[in-house]
Structure formats: C-alpha cells, structure tokens
Design a protein around this motif. Sequence first.
Motif, PDB file in Angstrom:
ATOM      1  N   ASP A 262       0.827  -1.208   0.000  1.00 56.88           N
ATOM      2  CA  ASP A 262       0.000   0.000   0.000  1.00 56.88           C
ATOM      3  C   ASP A 262       0.864   1.263   0.000  1.00 56.88           C
ATOM      4  O   ASP A 262       0.586   2.230  -0.723  1.00 56.88           O
ATOM      5  N   GLU A 263       1.889   1.247   0.830  1.00 58.53           N
ATOM      6  CA  GLU A 263       2.763   2.420   0.937  1.00 58.53           C
ATOM      7  C   GLU A 263       3.500   2.673  -0.374  1.00 58.53           C
ATOM      8  O   GLU A 263       3.641   3.817  -0.818  1.00 58.53           O
ATOM      9  N   LYS A 266       1.146   4.296  -2.809  1.00 58.50           N
ATOM     10  CA  LYS A 266       0.962   5.727  -2.534  1.00 58.50           C
ATOM     11  C   LYS A 266       2.152   6.546  -3.009  1.00 58.50           C
ATOM     12  O   LYS A 266       2.008   7.693  -3.431  1.00 58.50           O
ATOM     13  N   LYS A 267       3.322   5.967  -2.944  1.00 61.38           N
ATOM     14  CA  LYS A 267       4.536   6.684  -3.373  1.00 61.38           C
ATOM     15  C   LYS A 267       4.661   6.753  -4.894  1.00 61.38           C
ATOM     16  O   LYS A 267       5.512   7.488  -5.414  1.00 61.38           O
ATOM     17  N   GLY A 268       3.870   5.968  -5.595  1.00 58.20           N
ATOM     18  CA  GLY A 268       3.907   6.013  -7.056  1.00 58.20           C
ATOM     19  C   GLY A 268       5.130   5.356  -7.666  1.00 58.20           C
ATOM     20  O   GLY A 268       5.586   5.782  -8.733  1.00 58.20           O
ATOM     21  N   ASP A 285      -7.033   0.204  -3.648  1.00 59.60           N
ATOM     22  CA  ASP A 285      -6.188   1.335  -4.042  1.00 59.60           C
ATOM     23  C   ASP A 285      -4.857   0.848  -4.621  1.00 59.60           C
ATOM     24  O   ASP A 285      -4.362   1.399  -5.623  1.00 59.60           O
ATOM     25  N   ALA A 286      -4.281  -0.165  -3.992  1.00 54.77           N
ATOM     26  CA  ALA A 286      -3.010  -0.694  -4.492  1.00 54.77           C
ATOM     27  C   ALA A 286      -3.203  -1.366  -5.849  1.00 54.77           C
ATOM     28  O   ALA A 286      -2.361  -1.237  -6.751  1.00 54.77           O
ATOM     29  N   ALA A 289      -3.422   1.309  -8.452  1.00 50.25           N
ATOM     30  CA  ALA A 289      -2.091   1.871  -8.730  1.00 50.25           C
ATOM     31  C   ALA A 289      -1.291   0.936  -9.623  1.00 50.25           C
ATOM     32  O   ALA A 289      -0.595   1.380 -10.551  1.00 50.25           O
TER      33      ALA A 289
END
Length: 478
Positions: A262-263, A266-268, A285-286, A289
């Motif tokens: 997940d982190e 978020k960092k792209g 969400d992951a 992405a």
Amino acid sequence: MAPAETASGASAAQAANPRITAAPLPELSGEPGTRILIKGGVVMSVDDAVGNFSKGDVLIEGSKIVEVGAHIEASNAHVIDASGKIVMPGFIDTHHHQFETGLRSSLADAIVVNDGRPENSKNYYETMLLNFSQHYRPEDVYINELYGGLAQLDAGVTTVMDVSQIHHSADHSDAALEGLRDAGRRGVFGYFEGWWDGKEYPGGAKRIREQYFSSDDQLLSMVMGGEIYIEGYEDAWKIGRDLDLQIALHVVTTFGMTPTFDELAKKGVFGPDNIFIHMTGMTDDAWKAAADAGAHVSLSVPIEMHMRHGEPPIQKAIDLGMSVSLSSDVECTMSADFFTQMRGLITLQRMRANERALSGDENFPSLMKSYDAIRHATIEGAKGLRLDRKTGSLTPGKEADIILLDAEAINVAPLNNAPGAVVTLMDRTNVDTVMVAGKIRKWQGKLLGHDLDKLRRELEQSRDYIFEKAGVDRDLFS
C-alpha cells in the motif's frame, strides 16, 4: 534423407517436398538456412491477425517463423506431417522455482507460512527457504535447474522465468545460469535473494548482467528480484532499474505485505517494469495503482488455492484490464505442467462467476473460455516478460517456439474443438514435438539431447545430500 512419400489425395506440390526421418531432422533444425514446413495440422496461432486454420501449415527458416497459412508451398523444405496434431505456440511459465525440482512433492500438504497448528509446522517458508535451501551447493543448483527445465520442455513449456532464490554466492548464480542454458529452452533468469552470510545478491546483478546478458540475441534474458518482505529491497529495485531490468516480486497477504505494498502504491513507484506474483489480499487502491502503472500479474492458481496464499485474484485483474499470465511456482507442492495451470485458472474463474449467476446477480462476469486460458498461458506470458516481439504466438518474424499436440490420442479423440481439447482434455502425454527457436528439443514423444537416466541419478544424489544436511528424514508416507 528419406525418399518422398505420397499420401492418398496429396497434391503434386506436397508430394514433391522431401520428408525427413527422425534421425537427421532434429540435428538440422534451427540452423541458418534450414527450412522446415509443418504441414496439415490444426494451427492455433494465438494471433488475431494471422488467424487459425482447421488444416494449415507453418513454414520455418532457421530460428524464425516465415509464414503461416492454409496451404504453403515451400521448395527445399523438410516436411513434418502434422496431421492429427494441434500446432500452437509453446507455453510460457512466468514464475517457477526450478532449484526445488529434486524436492518434488516433499511439501505436498504444506501451507506457505506457519499458522501455529502442529499439522502445519512443516511449511514452505521454514522448511524450504530457511532449511533446505541453506544447504544447496552449486552442483545441486545446476542439476535441479537442468532437470526441471527439461521436464517442462517435455511438457511443452518453451519459456520460463526461473525464480531461483538460491544466490548464496557467485558460484550458485553461475550454476543456475548454466542449468538454464543447458536445458536449451528460452529462459528468464530471475535474480532473487540468497540467504547465506556474504551472499552475492543484490550486488552481483551488475556482474551477471555484463557477463551473461550483453546481447539481446540469445535464449536467456534477466529479471531482477525485488522482494518487499526482505530488508533492503529498495536497493534491489534501484539496481534493477539502473540496469534496465524488470523488477519481479511475490505479493502475498499471508506474508504481511499488504501495508508495505500500500505504501509503495501511494509513493507512485510502480511501473510497467513490475511483475507482481500472486497479488493476493491487496487493497483496491493498491490494485488500481498497479493497473494504472501498467504492471503485469503472474498467477499460480493451483498453488495459491492449495498453500493458503489467498484466493487467486483472477477476476480483479481481468476487470482492471491487466495483463495476466500463468505460472507453476513450486514443484515441492504441485505439478509444473501447464495443462494443470490452465484448468485451475478456467475452473476457478467460472466457479466464481457461476456462483454469482446462481445467486441472482445479473452482473456476473463473463465466463472464461478455453481460448482465453490459452492466451494467458502463451502470449500474455510473453508480454509480461517483454518477449512478445520474439515468442508467444505463431507470427511471421517471431522465433519458432512451437509445440505439436497429439489430438488423436485416446484421451482426446475425436477432436471437436481445438482450444477446448487443449485446456479441458489434454495432459503432458499429448506433447508430441517441441521446438525452441526452430530447434527440435522433443521429437515424436521423445526428449532429445540428454541422458535422462544419468541426470535422474544425479538429481537423486543431490536430493539425498540436501535432506541429510537439513536433518529431515525422507519418509515416503509422512
């Protein structure tokens, strides 16, 4: 060279082509200038622009496919009579731990990590990675890699990404590469972790890249392992990207990876160079992405169901439009043949969709078809490994990675639907002939070029050594 043979009703042009006996053709195949015409088979190209043929031909010159069509006339071509055979691209396995070949079925009832129950004290992470793998010598790596590669060739798997988590030293890495090379098929060397003090990984990637992969014009290529459950994975990702390598990693909820993944989302940091293996238990969400980044997903459906990785996220990946391939994972627990992988994929997807239909959900997903499963087992794997310019379909200009499957065998005949027969009926015994880059590696049911009895004995000796060093009794009924 055998004299020409004329079948009843064959055309004059067909009769004029010489037919080659089993002895010289495999030796000549794949060589520059050698022309081979695979004639009269059921051709399944897995290329919409080329199409399929209920009776068709494939012309090969050297290592490349030259032409695919309903009827090809080719002078000075050696003819393979493919009547009664399905002709299609070889299968592509995007995740296989080949170093574990000698430990086949030793963890047949194991789950992936210890859950505290006594019956699961023998589990993959502790038994395989933290015990068995610690005791491999370079010669053990070599024979496991070679034998596992040959076994998959025999089953029609012409390309593999070998996830060899055995890079304890430079000698171990070199042995893995030599085993992949000597099997004679297309291999992607997955440079994953080693476990000993002074291990070469990840810093050895530069040496290996320069020493073994200076050219793209070869059967072997390289991928960087970047496991996020290992401390310092950021260095591995950076090294891989600096070397223009894809980054592959297991993504499994039972390893507690969800927060880390997940982190990273978020960092792209995800990209089209990522190969995510399993992808079980990750957040929406992951997933979004990963899909937005163009990442590839490799599923090992039977293993994921069997070893408690989490439910295979087949529908999630399909709904997001992601490229999805199939992989065998670990033979210590499950077969590495691709008929098993395709059946696992299609039956689970259809089971879930059918359950939704039966429950009254009018928006249930479309049912996967046999041809879809074949695409996941071939061209999608090629795309995931950046090899679709070379393999994955019977397309003129691509390299001739081709299998001939016996459609007249007792478990298939009579043939009524080609993709259906491959996915729902066949097994490895139907694999008649296998070519890699035009070179015949299996011919009329027989694997070529190796003394398999000798190799089996060497594998057994390696197995005995590893069991002894690991302090594990080899009980055939435990």
